[in-house]
Design a protein around this motif. Structure first.
Motif, PDB file in Angstrom:
ATOM      1  N   PRO A 168      -4.973  25.963 -15.774  1.00 27.09           N
ATOM      2  CA  PRO A 168      -5.178  25.548 -17.167  1.00 27.09           C
ATOM      3  C   PRO A 168      -3.896  25.193 -17.920  1.00 27.09           C
ATOM      4  O   PRO A 168      -3.970  24.645 -19.007  1.00 27.09           O
ATOM      5  CB  PRO A 168      -5.845  26.785 -17.805  1.00 27.09           C
ATOM      6  CG  PRO A 168      -5.474  27.928 -16.934  1.00 27.09           C
ATOM      7  CD  PRO A 168      -5.273  27.385 -15.558  1.00 27.09           C
ATOM      8  N   ASP A 169      -2.717  25.482 -17.324  1.00 29.35           N
ATOM      9  CA  ASP A 169      -1.459  25.096 -18.003  1.00 29.35           C
ATOM     10  C   ASP A 169      -1.045  23.667 -17.658  1.00 29.35           C
ATOM     11  O   ASP A 169      -0.052  23.166 -18.175  1.00 29.35           O
ATOM     12  CB  ASP A 169      -0.314  26.042 -17.605  1.00 29.35           C
ATOM     13  CG  ASP A 169      -0.549  27.450 -18.108  1.00 29.35           C
ATOM     14  OD1 ASP A 169      -1.445  27.624 -18.966  1.00 29.35           O
ATOM     15  OD2 ASP A 169       0.135  28.376 -17.636  1.00 29.35           O
ATOM     16  N   GLN A 172      -5.449  18.303 -17.772  1.00 30.38           N
ATOM     17  CA  GLN A 172      -6.633  17.998 -16.965  1.00 30.38           C
ATOM     18  C   GLN A 172      -6.460  16.718 -16.161  1.00 30.38           C
ATOM     19  O   GLN A 172      -6.090  15.671 -16.701  1.00 30.38           O
ATOM     20  CB  GLN A 172      -7.854  17.857 -17.882  1.00 30.38           C
ATOM     21  CG  GLN A 172      -9.137  17.576 -17.112  1.00 30.38           C
ATOM     22  CD  GLN A 172     -10.347  17.536 -18.020  1.00 30.38           C
ATOM     23  OE1 GLN A 172     -10.514  18.396 -18.868  1.00 30.38           O
ATOM     24  NE2 GLN A 172     -11.177  16.523 -17.850  1.00 30.38           N
ATOM     25  N   THR A 353      -6.476  21.706 -15.327  1.00 30.23           N
ATOM     26  CA  THR A 353      -7.765  21.800 -16.030  1.00 30.23           C
ATOM     27  C   THR A 353      -7.546  22.029 -17.528  1.00 30.23           C
ATOM     28  O   THR A 353      -8.490  22.293 -18.257  1.00 30.23           O
ATOM     29  CB  THR A 353      -8.625  22.962 -15.480  1.00 30.23           C
ATOM     30  OG1 THR A 353      -7.877  24.186 -15.606  1.00 30.23           O
ATOM     31  CG2 THR A 353      -8.986  22.747 -14.021  1.00 30.23           C
ATOM     32  N   GLY A 354      -6.282  21.953 -17.965  1.00 21.66           N
ATOM     33  CA  GLY A 354      -5.992  22.205 -19.380  1.00 21.66           C
ATOM     34  C   GLY A 354      -6.472  21.048 -20.241  1.00 21.66           C
ATOM     35  O   GLY A 354      -6.134  19.893 -19.992  1.00 21.66           O
ATOM     36  N   PHE A 360     -10.509  23.973 -23.377  1.00 24.40           N
ATOM     37  CA  PHE A 360     -10.237  24.553 -22.065  1.00 24.40           C
ATOM     38  C   PHE A 360      -8.764  24.927 -21.969  1.00 24.40           C
ATOM     39  O   PHE A 360      -7.953  24.214 -21.370  1.00 24.40           O
ATOM     40  CB  PHE A 360     -10.639  23.591 -20.943  1.00 24.40           C
ATOM     41  CG  PHE A 360     -12.116  23.286 -20.915  1.00 24.40           C
ATOM     42  CD1 PHE A 360     -13.039  24.323 -20.821  1.00 24.40           C
ATOM     43  CD2 PHE A 360     -12.574  21.976 -20.988  1.00 24.40           C
ATOM     44  CE1 PHE A 360     -14.407  24.049 -20.799  1.00 24.40           C
ATOM     45  CE2 PHE A 360     -13.933  21.692 -20.961  1.00 24.40           C
ATOM     46  CZ  PHE A 360     -14.852  22.728 -20.881  1.00 24.40           C
ATOM     47  N   THR A 361      -8.421  26.021 -22.630  1.00 22.26           N
ATOM     48  CA  THR A 361      -7.025  26.464 -22.691  1.00 22.26           C
ATOM     49  C   THR A 361      -6.857  27.904 -22.219  1.00 22.26           C
ATOM     50  O   THR A 361      -5.740  28.383 -22.102  1.00 22.26           O
ATOM     51  CB  THR A 361      -6.508  26.398 -24.143  1.00 22.26           C
ATOM     52  OG1 THR A 361      -7.412  27.152 -24.955  1.00 22.26           O
ATOM     53  CG2 THR A 361      -6.436  24.975 -24.667  1.00 22.26           C
ATOM     54  N   PHE A 369     -12.334  31.939 -19.533  1.00 21.03           N
ATOM     55  CA  PHE A 369     -11.841  30.817 -18.719  1.00 21.03           C
ATOM     56  C   PHE A 369     -12.987  29.869 -18.349  1.00 21.03           C
ATOM     57  O   PHE A 369     -14.063  30.301 -17.951  1.00 21.03           O
ATOM     58  CB  PHE A 369     -11.157  31.313 -17.436  1.00 21.03           C
ATOM     59  CG  PHE A 369     -10.793  30.173 -16.530  1.00 21.03           C
ATOM     60  CD1 PHE A 369      -9.683  29.387 -16.814  1.00 21.03           C
ATOM     61  CD2 PHE A 369     -11.589  29.827 -15.442  1.00 21.03           C
ATOM     62  CE1 PHE A 369      -9.369  28.294 -16.024  1.00 21.03           C
ATOM     63  CE2 PHE A 369     -11.281  28.740 -14.639  1.00 21.03           C
ATOM     64  CZ  PHE A 369     -10.163  27.982 -14.934  1.00 21.03           C
ATOM     65  N   PHE A 371     -13.583  25.265 -17.335  1.00 27.49           N
ATOM     66  CA  PHE A 371     -12.926  23.964 -17.182  1.00 27.49           C
ATOM     67  C   PHE A 371     -13.960  22.850 -17.207  1.00 27.49           C
ATOM     68  O   PHE A 371     -15.164  23.094 -17.033  1.00 27.49           O
ATOM     69  CB  PHE A 371     -12.099  23.919 -15.883  1.00 27.49           C
ATOM     70  CG  PHE A 371     -12.914  24.116 -14.633  1.00 27.49           C
ATOM     71  CD1 PHE A 371     -13.515  23.031 -14.008  1.00 27.49           C
ATOM     72  CD2 PHE A 371     -13.086  25.387 -14.087  1.00 27.49           C
ATOM     73  CE1 PHE A 371     -14.274  23.202 -12.851  1.00 27.49           C
ATOM     74  CE2 PHE A 371     -13.840  25.570 -12.938  1.00 27.49           C
ATOM     75  CZ  PHE A 371     -14.437  24.480 -12.324  1.00 27.49           C
TER      76      PHE A 371
END
Ligand SMILES: [Zn+2]
Ligand SMILES: [Zn+2]
Length: 408
Positions: A168-169, A172, A353-354, A360-361, A369, A371
Motif C-alpha cells: 500500500p505504500d 496503485q 495498491t496505494g 486504500f492507504t 487493509f 485494495f
C-alpha cells in the motif's frame, strides 16, 4: 496493448469474484482447505496437472509447453491472519477473528489469472510453468519449507521463481523491486530476568529483576546505536515487559519479549550474540540470573539481480517504465519465499495498491487493509509475461551468491 494484459483485463470481473470469495472465507496457516480446493478446481478446469496436499495444504499446478525445456515457477501465498476484519464492505470476512489483511487473497487470484492466461498460450512456451500455491506464510515455521521438502521444486526441476506481494505504500498499479537482500532476517526472543523477591522496604535482601530488566532494556539500545554500522539496517525492540503484582513486593522474575531483525542471516546472528552478551552481563552485574530463548524466524529474501532485471524489463514493457520503481531500500518484514530463493534464483516484487483517492492507504496487517481489484489483472499479466520471458531467455540466471542459511 500487450496480449497478456488484454486477456487478463478481460478476466478482471472473474478475478475480482475469486478474490472476494476467498476474502469472505479467510483461512489461517495450514488450514487453507477451502482455498486450496478453489485453487485446485480452477487449475484442473484449465487442464493443468494438479498436485494437492503438497507440504500440508499447498497446491502445485503444472502447465506444459510446446516442448520440454526449462521449468519456471510462480508462487503465491494463500493464508489469512488471525485478526478481526473491521471493514464494512459486502465482501468483508465472514469468519470471526480471521482476515485477509495481508492481501494473500489477491496474490492467489492473480496467480490463478496468470495460469488462465498462460494456459491459452501453452503452444508458445519453450518449457513448463509451475504454479505454486503456498500455505501458511504468516504462521511460523511457514509453508514454503514443507512444500520444498514435499518436492514442489522437483519433477520437473524448477530453475527460477517469481512471486509478488501487494504494497500500500507504492502507488496503485506500479511495481517496486529491490535487488539483493530485500526483506530482513528476524528472530524473536523470550527473556526472563531472574532475581530474588522480597519486601520493597528491604531491597538489600532482594535481587530486583525490575531494575535488572530496565538496565537490560537500556543496555540493549547500545547494540544498535553504538555497536552496529549505521548503514546496516537493524532492529532490536522489546514488545512485552511483564513483572510484579503489587507496589510493595519486589518480584522474583520479569518476563520480556521482543524481536531482532537484520538484513542478512549472518548479521542477525551477530546481533543475537551481542544481545546474549548484554543480557548475561546485566544479570551478573546485579547478582541475578536470566533465561533467554531465541526463535529463529525467516531468513532474508535474496533477489537475484538477473531475475530483477528480467522482471523490471517485463514490467517496463507491460506498464511503462515510469511505473517501475527500483529501490535499494529493503522491506523490514519477513517472508518465507526466502526458502525458495535459497534453492533457485528468484525475484520477489511488490505490486502497488496505494490509492488515497479511494481510501486504500491502510498498511498491511491493519484491520482496515483493502485494495482496488484493478491490480489483479496487472499482477496476472506480469506473472504471465515473466514466465514467458524466462522460458525464452537465452541465458539462465544462476544463483550468484553463497547460500546464506540461518541457524536452525
Ligand atoms: Zn503479512
Ligand atoms: Zn503477506
Amino acid at each position: 496493448m500487450n496480449r497478456f494484459m488484454e486477456a487478463a483485463l478481460a478476466m478482471a470481473p472473474q478475478l475480482g469474484a475469486v478474490r472476494r470469495d476467498i476474502h469472505r472465507h479467510p483461512e489461517t496457516g495450514m488450514t487453507e482447505t477451502r482455498t486450496a480446493r478453489i485453487v485446485a478446481d480452477y487449475l484442473k478446469d484449465l487442464g493443468l496437472a494438479v498436485r494437492e496436499g503438497v507440504g500440508g495444504t499447498g497446491v502445485v499446478g503444472l502447465l506444459e509447453g510446446r516442448r520440454q525445456g526449462r521449468t519456471v515457477a510462480i508462487r503465491a501465498d494463500m493464508d489469512a491472519l488471525p485478526m478481526a476484519d473491521r471493514k464494512t464492505t459486502a465482501y468483508r470476512s465472514g469468519v470471526d477473528g480471521k482476515a485477509h489483511a495481508c492481501g494473500h487473497d489477491g496474490h492467489t487470484a492473480m496467480l490463478l489469472g496468470a495460469a488462465a492466461v498462460l494456459s491459452r498460450h501453452a503452444g508458445e512456451l519453450d518449457g513448463s510453468v509451475k504454479f505454486i500455491f503456498q500455505p501458511s506464510e504468516e504462521r511460523l515455521p511457514g509453508g514454503a519449507k514443507p512444500m520444498i521438502r514435499d518436492g514442489a521444486l522437483e519433477d520437473p526441476r524448477v530453475e527460477g521463481i517469481f512471486s509478488c506481494h501487494v504494497h500500500p505504500d507504492v502507488p496503485q498499479g506500479s511495481v517496486m523491486v529491490a535487488p539483493g537482500y530485500c526483506t530482513v532476517s528476524s528472530a524473536g526472543f523470550t527473556l526472563e530476568m531472574i532475581g530474588k523477591g522480597g519486601h520493597v522496604a528491604q531491597p538489600h535482601q532482594t535481587v530486583d529483576p525490575i531494575v535488572m530488566a530496565a538496565a537490560c532494556i537500556t543496555a540493549a539500545q547500545y547494540i544498535i546505536s553504538r555497536r552496529t554500522d549505521p548503514l546496516d539496517p537493524a532492529v532490536l525492540a522489546f514488545g512485552v515487559v511483564q513483572g510484579g503484582t503489587a507496589n510493595n513486593i519486589i518480584p522474583e522474575r520479569v518476563a520480556l519479549k521482543g524481536t531482532i531483525r537484520a538484513l542478512s542471516p549472518a548479521r542477525r546472528d551477530r546481533l543475537i550474540a551481542m544481545f546474549r552478551q548484554t543480557v548475561e552481563g546485566t544479570a551478573r552485574m546485579h547478582g541475578g540470573d536470566f533465561r533467554l530463548e531465541i526463535d529463529m524466524e525467516y531468513p532474508s529474501v535474496f533477489n537475484e539481480p538477473a531475475m530483477v532485471d528480467l522482471l523490471a524489463r517485463a514490467a517496463g514493457d507491460l506498464l511503462g517504465r515510469s511505473r517501475v520503481i527500483r529501490t535499494e531500500k529493503p522491506f523490514m518484514g519477513g517472508e518465507d519465499v526466502s526458502y525458495f530463493h535459497q534453492e533457485v534464483p528468484g525475484v520477489f516484487w511488490f505490486i502497488g495498491t496505494g490509492n488515497p483517492d479511494k481510501g486504500f492507504t491502510h498498511p498491511l496487517h491493519s484491520p482496515w487493509f483493502d485494495f482496488d481489484e484493478a491490480v489483479l489483472p496487472i499482477g496476472a499479466a506480469l506473472h504471465a509475461q515473466c514466465a514467458l520471458d524466462f522460458l525464452s531467455a537465452t541465458e539462465m540466471p544462476a544463483l550468484s551468491r553463497p547460500v546464506d542459511r540461518p541457524q536452525e
